[in-house]
Design a protein around this motif. Structure first.
Motif, short mmCIF file in Angstrom:
data_model
loop_
_atom_site.label_atom_id
_atom_site.label_comp_id
_atom_site.label_asym_id
_atom_site.label_seq_id
_atom_site.Cartn_x
_atom_site.Cartn_y
_atom_site.Cartn_z
N MET A 140 0.60 -71.37 2.72
CA MET A 140 1.74 -71.22 3.61
C MET A 140 1.52 -72.08 4.84
O MET A 140 0.44 -72.07 5.43
CB MET A 140 1.87 -69.75 4.02
CG MET A 140 3.26 -69.36 4.39
SD MET A 140 3.50 -67.57 4.25
CE MET A 140 2.89 -67.02 5.82
N THR A 141 2.53 -72.82 5.24
CA THR A 141 2.37 -73.64 6.44
C THR A 141 2.41 -72.75 7.67
O THR A 141 2.99 -71.67 7.66
CB THR A 141 3.51 -74.68 6.56
OG1 THR A 141 4.74 -74.01 6.39
CG2 THR A 141 3.37 -75.76 5.53
N LYS A 190 7.88 -73.66 6.15
CA LYS A 190 8.71 -74.81 5.79
C LYS A 190 9.01 -74.88 4.30
O LYS A 190 10.12 -75.24 3.88
CB LYS A 190 7.99 -76.09 6.25
CG LYS A 190 8.82 -77.32 6.16
CD LYS A 190 8.09 -78.50 6.77
CE LYS A 190 7.83 -79.54 5.69
NZ LYS A 190 7.35 -80.81 6.24
N GLU A 191 7.99 -74.52 3.48
CA GLU A 191 8.18 -74.67 2.04
C GLU A 191 9.18 -73.66 1.46
O GLU A 191 9.55 -73.75 0.29
CB GLU A 191 6.84 -74.55 1.30
CG GLU A 191 6.18 -73.17 1.36
CD GLU A 191 5.29 -72.98 2.59
OE1 GLU A 191 5.34 -73.84 3.50
OE2 GLU A 191 4.56 -71.98 2.64
N LYS A 192 9.59 -72.71 2.30
CA LYS A 192 10.55 -71.72 1.80
C LYS A 192 12.00 -72.19 1.95
O LYS A 192 12.92 -71.56 1.45
CB LYS A 192 10.38 -70.40 2.57
CG LYS A 192 9.07 -69.69 2.31
CD LYS A 192 9.06 -69.05 0.94
CE LYS A 192 7.82 -68.18 0.76
NZ LYS A 192 7.74 -67.64 -0.62
#
Lengths: 632, 334
Positions: free
Chosen positions: B1-2, B44-46
Motif C-alpha cells: 500500500m502506498t 493511490k493504487e485504489k
C-alpha cells in the motif's frame, strides 16, 4: 423400438408380460399450457435414475401461451431411453402422446409405422378440430390406420379421480398431464416414486396441489393396470455405461457448473453479466442460485451493459463471463473488441438459435459461427470452443476458462439451443482431475529493470500480457480501445507498431493450438474414401450415422472439431488423407467455407436449417449417397 | 500500500503529454481532480479512472492511476462491473454530454438507478468536440453546427433533471474555471456513499466557445449564479437578490425594502421536490444553480450484492464443488 427378449416378471399383478426393449423413443405433445416439458422431464429423470442411457429433445414455441388448442401453441418433449450407449434423441418416436388435435396434427408425421398413439379423446371435438385446421375428425378419416391408437378420456378420468378434492375444474384439468405420465410409467414398467417425491418438494407450500397431481398420476397407472388397455407392457434395462456416478443434465446446466468449476479451480470469483435472452437465460437463472460459491450475477440493462460489466469485472480480476444468443452477440461485438484490444480474459457464451434477426428464438441452429469469428471491426481474433453434447458443455466451459486465463484473451463458448435444452447422463468428473487454473496476477515484482511496469510485455511462450489488477501498488497503468504501443501499452498511432500488434494478437490466439491436442479420427486414421466431419451439436447424429454405416460394411471415418479457432494443428493433414469430406452443418455451410479457404480442400456441405437437429437417418442417407450405395 | 499521507498532486500526473486543445476547459478539471485525490486519504493504487469516448474521455491517460479508456457511452456499465466485483476500489467515471446523454444514456440512468458507488463527472460543453463540432443532446435549439447548418430542432436534455429522474442519490453542478467550487463539489461527490453525478460546465473554445460566458464572465458571475448550500438561504448577486418559494414556484426577488435573507428559500439537499425545482432555474430569468442539488443516503448496489452473497454463505456454508456437481438425482454404474 428395438425388441430383444420377452420375459414375464408379473410385476404389480398385471397380466401383461413386459416385453424387453433395448431402445425406445417417446414424445409427449400438447398445448404449451399442458405441462408437456414437465411430463417429459419427469419421465427422463426417472429413467436416468433407473440407469438407462438417454437423450432428450424439448421442442417448444416462442410464445409463452399461444391460444389454446392451436397449431402454434403445441409444445413437445421427446426422450429416447436405451440399454446401450446412444447419441441422439432418436429420429422417429415409437410412442406419441397427443393431448389435443393440434398436437396430433403437428407430430403424427414423425410417428413410426405401427407406433403407439395415445390420444386425449375429450379434446377431440369440433371446436378443436377447427383450431387445428382439421376438416374432419382425424380418428375417422383413416389417417391413423397405420398406428396402434389408444383413445383415453384423459380429461374426464382426471376430473373423476380428483372428484373428492376441493379443486375447481380448471385446477383439476391441470393435472391431466400427470394422468398421462402415470400411464406411460405403467407402459414402461417404471416406478413413480421419483416423481411423487419431486411433486412433494415442488408443491411443498401447496400440499393439496401435490396430492392432486400424485392422485392423478396414480389414476393413470391404475387405469392401465385395471383396464388392460394396452395389452402390452415394455421394459428397458439399464445401459452398460462406463463405471462411475451419473446424473442427468442439460447443456446449459452443465455449462453453468463448468463455469463455477472454472472459478473454483482458478481461485477467482465468478462474475456473470447477462441480459435475458432465449435460449441462454437458464444460465443466468442457474448461476444466480450459486451465490454461496462467490458467484455474482448481474442482470444488466441491455446486452451491451452485460458484456461491459463483465469487462469491468475482468479488469478487476474476476473470472468474467457473459451469456447470450446470436442477437445479443451482435450487440456485444463492440465490447468483445474492447476485450480483444485490452487483452482481458473473459468467456462470451453464445447459445445459438435460428436467425437472422429475431429468427427462431426457441429453435436450434449453428449459423453464428462466422459471426463470432468475423463479426467485429478490424482484425479481431478470438478463440472459439464448441461443446458437442449436453454433458460436454461442462468440459467445454472449463476449457474456455482455461484458454481465457492462460492466454489473456476473450473466448467464445459456442453452444446451441439443442445442447442447451437437451439432456443426457453425465458421468461426474473428479474435481482434482480438472485443470489447475490458479496463479494469474502480476505483482509489484513484475517491473522491468528501470522500475517501470509494462502492461503489454508478453509471456515468451503464450504471448499473454500480464493481468495487473487495480489495487496492486506500483502497477498503475492505463488500457483502452485505442491501439497500444508494444510493451508500454501507451496510445500509439505508429504504422509499424499497429502492424506488429495486429500480428501479435493473431499469433497469441494461434498459439492456443499448442495446448489443445490433435484432432482425433474415428475409423481409419490413415485416411480413406469418406470422412464425415462436424462441429458442435451434430456429434450425436454423425456418430450414430457413421456407426450404422460401418455396421453396414461401409468404410467411413468421422472427426469432430471442438476448437474452431484456432484449429487443431493436424486438421489440414487429416483432411488431405480423405478423398471426400462430408460436413453436416445446421447452417448453409459456414465451417465448410472456412476449411475450403484455409486448406483448399473441397468439402461437401450437408445443410439443414429447419430449427431442428439432424437425424441419424438423414446423415446416413447422405453417406450412402456419397458412397454410391445401390448405384453400382 | 502506498503511503497516503505523502501523496501530492504530482503523484497523480502521468508521463503522457496532455493533448487537449490549448485553452480547453478540460485542463482545469484535470487540475481539480489531481488536487483532490491526494487529499482523500486513499492509497493511490485504489483509484481507477474509467472513461468512454470523446475529448473528456482521454482523461485517464493523464492520471497516474489505474485507468480504462473504454468505448463510447459504456463507461458507467464497465465501472458498474468493476465496482460491483471490487468494492474496495475508488472508481471515477469521466464522460461528456455526447458520451453520457446520447449513446450512453441507458447505462447512465441505470447506474444511477442502482446507486452503484461510482463518481460520474460529466463534462458538459454542449457540443461534440472530438468529431469536430456537431450539435449534442445538450445543445440549445437552433444550434448551427456542421451537422445542423440551418439550426438544430430537437430540444436538449436537462442533465440534472434527467439524473434526478433516474433516482440518483447525489446530483451536483460546478464549472471548469470555478476551481475552488469545483474541488469542493468533487470532494462532496467523493465522500458520498453510492452514485454521485456531477455536471461540470466545460468550455470548448474551438467548437462552442463562450457557451457559458453568460455566467462565467467576471461581470456576470455574481448575478447569474446562485450557490446551493445545505441549510443556507438562496441569496446571490452579492446579497442583493434572493430566491423565494411562492406556492409551487421559485421567484427571484430583490432584497431590501423589508425583504431579507430570512424570506429566501433555505436550501435542503435532501428534498426531492426542491431539487427538481432547482433544475428549472434557467437563464436568463434565473441565476444558474451551482453546488449540490441532492445528497441522500440510499442502499448502495455493490454493498447489497456483497450482502446477498455473504448471507447465502452464512446460510448454506461456502459451496462445495464436489457437492454441487453431484447434486440432484445421481446413480452409480459399475
Amino acid at each position: 423400438m428395438t425388441s430383444t427378449a420377452s420375459v414375464h416378471d408379473g410385476t404389480d399383478g398385471a397380466d401383461v408380460a413386459p416385453e424387453q426393449l433395448s431402445d425406445v423413443v417417446i414424445r409427449f405433445a400438447g398445448d404449451s399450457g399442458d405441462g408437456m416439458q414437465l411430463t417429459g422431464s419427469q419421465f427422463t429423470n426417472t429413467s436416468a435414475i433407473l440407469g438407462n442411457d438417454l437423450s432428450t429433445l424439448p421442442d417448444f414455441p416462442a410464445e409463452i401461451r399461444a391460444p389454446a388448442g392451436t397449431l402454434p401453441g403445441v409444445s413437445a418433449f421427446q426422450v429416447r431411453i436405451a440399454d446401450y450407449d446412444i447419441h441422439t434423441p432418436g429420429d422417429v418416436p415409437d410412442v406419441l402422446v397427443a393431448m389435443n388435435p393440434a398436437a396430433l396434427k403437428t407430430n403424427i408425421g414423425d410417428l413410426k409405422p405401427n407406433g403407439i398413439l395415445i390420444l386425449n379423446s375429450n379434446e377431440f371435438k369440433k371446436v378443436n378440430f377447427k383450431k387445428a385446421k382439421y376438416e374432419v375428425d382425424p380418428r375417422e378419416d383413416g389417417s391413423l390406420d397405420g398406428f396402434r391408437v389408444f383413445e383415453v378420456e384423459l380429461t374426464r378420468l382426471t376430473r373423476e379421480a380428483l372428484a373428492e378434492t376441493e379443486l375447481g375444474n380448471r385446477d383439476k384439468d391441470r393435472c391431466k398431464n400427470l394422468f398421462a405420465l402415470g400411464m406411460i410409467y405403467w407402459l414402461f414398467s417404471r416406478t413413480m416414486d421419483n416423481t411423487i417425491e419431486w411433486l412433494g418438494k415442488k408443491f411443498a407450500k401447496k400440499p393439496d396441489i401435490a396430492a392432486a397431481n400424485i392422485r392423478a398420476m396414480n389414476a393413470g397407472w391404475n387405469y392401465c393396470d385395471i383396464t388392460g388397455a394396452f395389452q402390452v407392457r415394455y421394459e428397458v434395462m439399464p445401459a452398460k455405461l462406463e463405471p462411475g456416478t451419473y446424473r442427468n443434465i442439460n447443456g446449459n446446466s452443465a455449462a453453468a457448473l463448468g463455469f463455477v468449476a472454472g472459478s473454483r479451480r482458478s481461485g477467482l470469483p465468478l462474475f456473470l453479466g447477462s441480459y435475458p435472452i432465449t435460449p441462454a437465460s437458464s444460465l443466468l437463472h442457474e448461476l444466480a442460485r450459486y451465490k454461496h460459491f462467490n458467484v455474482t450475477t448481474f442482470q444488466a440493462e441491455d446486452e451491451i451493459a452485460a458484456i461491459c460489466a463483465s469487462i469491468g469485472a475482468a479488469f478487476g480480476g474476476s473470472l468474467a463471463i457473459t451469456t447470450t444468443s446470436g442477437p445479443g452477440i451482435a450487440l456485444k461485438s463492440e465490447g468483445m473488441n474492447l476485450a480483444v484490444m485490452t487483452e482481458l480474459p473473459m468467456v462470451v457464451v453464445n447459445i445459438q438459435r435460428g436467425g437472422p434477426s429475431t429468427g427462431l428464438p426457441t429453435k436450434t441452429e449453428q449459423s453464428d459461427l462466422l459471426q463470432v469469428l468475423f463479426g467485429r471491426n478490424g482484425e479481431s481474433p478470438m478463440p472459439v470452443v464448441a461443446p458437442s453434447s449436453p454433458a460436454d458443455c461442462f468440459d467445454a466451459a472449463v476449457e474456455a476458462c482455461r484458454i481465457a486465463l492462460r492466454h489473456m484473451v476473450p473466448v467464445i463458448f459456442l453452444s446451441d439451443g439443442y445442447l442447451a435444452n437437451g439432456s443426457e447422463p453425465w458421468k461426474l468428473p473428479t474435481v482434482e482431475d480438472l485443470p489447475d487454473l490458479r496463479g494469474n496476477f502480476a505483482s509489484g515484482d513484475d517491473l522491468d529493470d528501470d522500475g517501470q511496469f509494462l502492461p503489454y510485455r508478453r509471456d515468451a511462450e503464450t504471448l499473454a500480457r500480464p493481468w495487473a489488477v487495480p489495487g496492486t501498488p506500483g502497477l498503475e497503468h492505463r488500457i483502452g480501445g485505442l491501439e497500444k504501443q508494444d510493451g508500454t501499452g501507451n496510445v500509439s498511432y505508429d504504422p509499424e507498431n499497429h502492424e506488429l500488434m495486429t500480428h501479435l494478437r493473431a499469433e497469441k490466439v494461434a498459439r492456443v493450438a499448442d495446448t489443445i491436442g490433435d484432432l482425433e479420427v474415428h475409423g481409419d486414421p490413415e485416411g480413406g474414401e469418406l470422412l464425415v466431419m462436424g462441429w458442435g451439436s451434430t456429434l450425436g447424429a454423425i456418430t450414430g450415422a457413421v456407426n450404422t454405416a460401418c455396421d453396414n460394411g461401409l468404410k467411413v471415418s468421422r472427426a469432430h472439431l471442438r476448437h474452431l479457432n484456432p484449429f487443431p494443428k493436424n486438421l489440414g493433414d487429416v483432411l488431405s488423407r480423405f478423398d471426400k469430406v462430408l460436413m453436416p452443418e445446421m447452417n448453409t455451410g459456414q465451417l465448410a467455407l472456412l476449411l475450403r479457404g484455409k486448406f483448399l480442400k473441397d468439402i461437401v456441405t450437408y445443410s439443414k436449417v429447419q430449427g431442428k437437429p439432424f437425424t441419424r437417418n438423414e446423415i446416413l442417407a447422405k453417406i450412402e449417397e456419397m458412397m454410391e450405395v445401390g448405384n453400382d | 500500500m502506498t503511503e497516503t499521507a505523502t501523496l501530492t498532486r504530482k503523484d497523480f500526473q502521468s508521463d503522457q503529454d496532455v493533448r487537449w486543445c490549448p485553452g480547453c476547459g478540460d485542463y482545469a478539471i484535470l487540475k481539480a481532480v489531481q488536487s483532490l485525490l491526494p487529499e482523500l486519504g486513499i492509497p493511490k493504487e485504489k483509484f481507477v479512472v474509467v472513461s468512454g469516448i470523446g475529448c473528456s474521455s482521454r482523461f485517464p491517460y493523464y492520471m497516474d492511476t489505474f485507468g480504462f479508456h473504454t468505448i463510447h457511452g459504456r463507461a458507467p456499465a464497465i465501472a458498474t462491473g468493476l465496482k460491483t466485483s471490487r468494492p474496495d476500489l475508488d472508481v471515477w467515471v469521466i464522460t461528456g454530454d455526447g458520451d453520457s446523454m446520447s449513446i450512453g444514456g441507458n447505462h447512465l440512468i441505470h447506474a444511477l438507478r442502482r446507486n452503484v458507488g461510482i463518481k460520474i463527472l460529466m463534462f458538459n460543453n454542449r457540443i461534440y468536440g472530438l468529431t469536430k463540432g456537431q450539435y449534442s443532446p445538450t445543445s440549445e435549439v437552433g444550434k448551427r453546427t456542421s451537422s445542423t447548418p440551418v439550426g438544430s430542432i430537437d430540444p436538449p436534455f436537462n442533465p440534472l433533471a434527467l439524473t434526478l429522474g433516474a433516482g440518483a442519490s447525489f446530483v451536483a453542478r460546478s464549472v471548469d474555471i470555478f476551481q475552488q467550487h469545483l474541488v469542493d463539489t468533487l470532494r462532496r461527490a467523493a465522500e458520498h456513499r453510492g452514485s454521485a453525478f456531477v455536471e461540470i460546465y466545460q468550455n470548448c473554445n474551438i467548437f462552442n466557445d463562450h457557451a457559458f460566458a453568460y455566467m462565467t464572465d467576471k461581470a456576470n458571475r455574481e448575478s447569474q449564479a446562485v450557490y446551493l448550500e445545505h441549510g443556507k438561504p438562496l441569496v446571490f448577486n452579492g446579497g442583493a437578490q434572493g430566491i423565494v418559494l411562492n406556492g409551487m414556484r421559485l421567484e427571484v426577488k430583490d432584497l431590501g425594502n423589508g425583504l431579507t435573507e430570512e424570506d429566501c428559500l433555505v436550501w435542503d439537499e435532501t428534498n426531492p421536490l426542491l431539487a427538481q425545482m432547482a433544475t428549472q432555474l434557467l437563464p436568463p430569468e434565473f441565476p444558474t444553480p451551482l453546488g449540490v442539488l441532492r445528497a441522500v443516503e440510499q442502499p448502495v448496489f455493490e454493498q447489497s450484492v456483497g450482502a446477498q452473497i455473504q448471507n447465502e454463505i452464512d446460510r448454506q456454508g461456502t459451496g462445495s464443488l464436489e457437492e454441487l456437481l453431484s447434486a440432484g438425482d445421481t446413480w452409480k454404474v459399475g
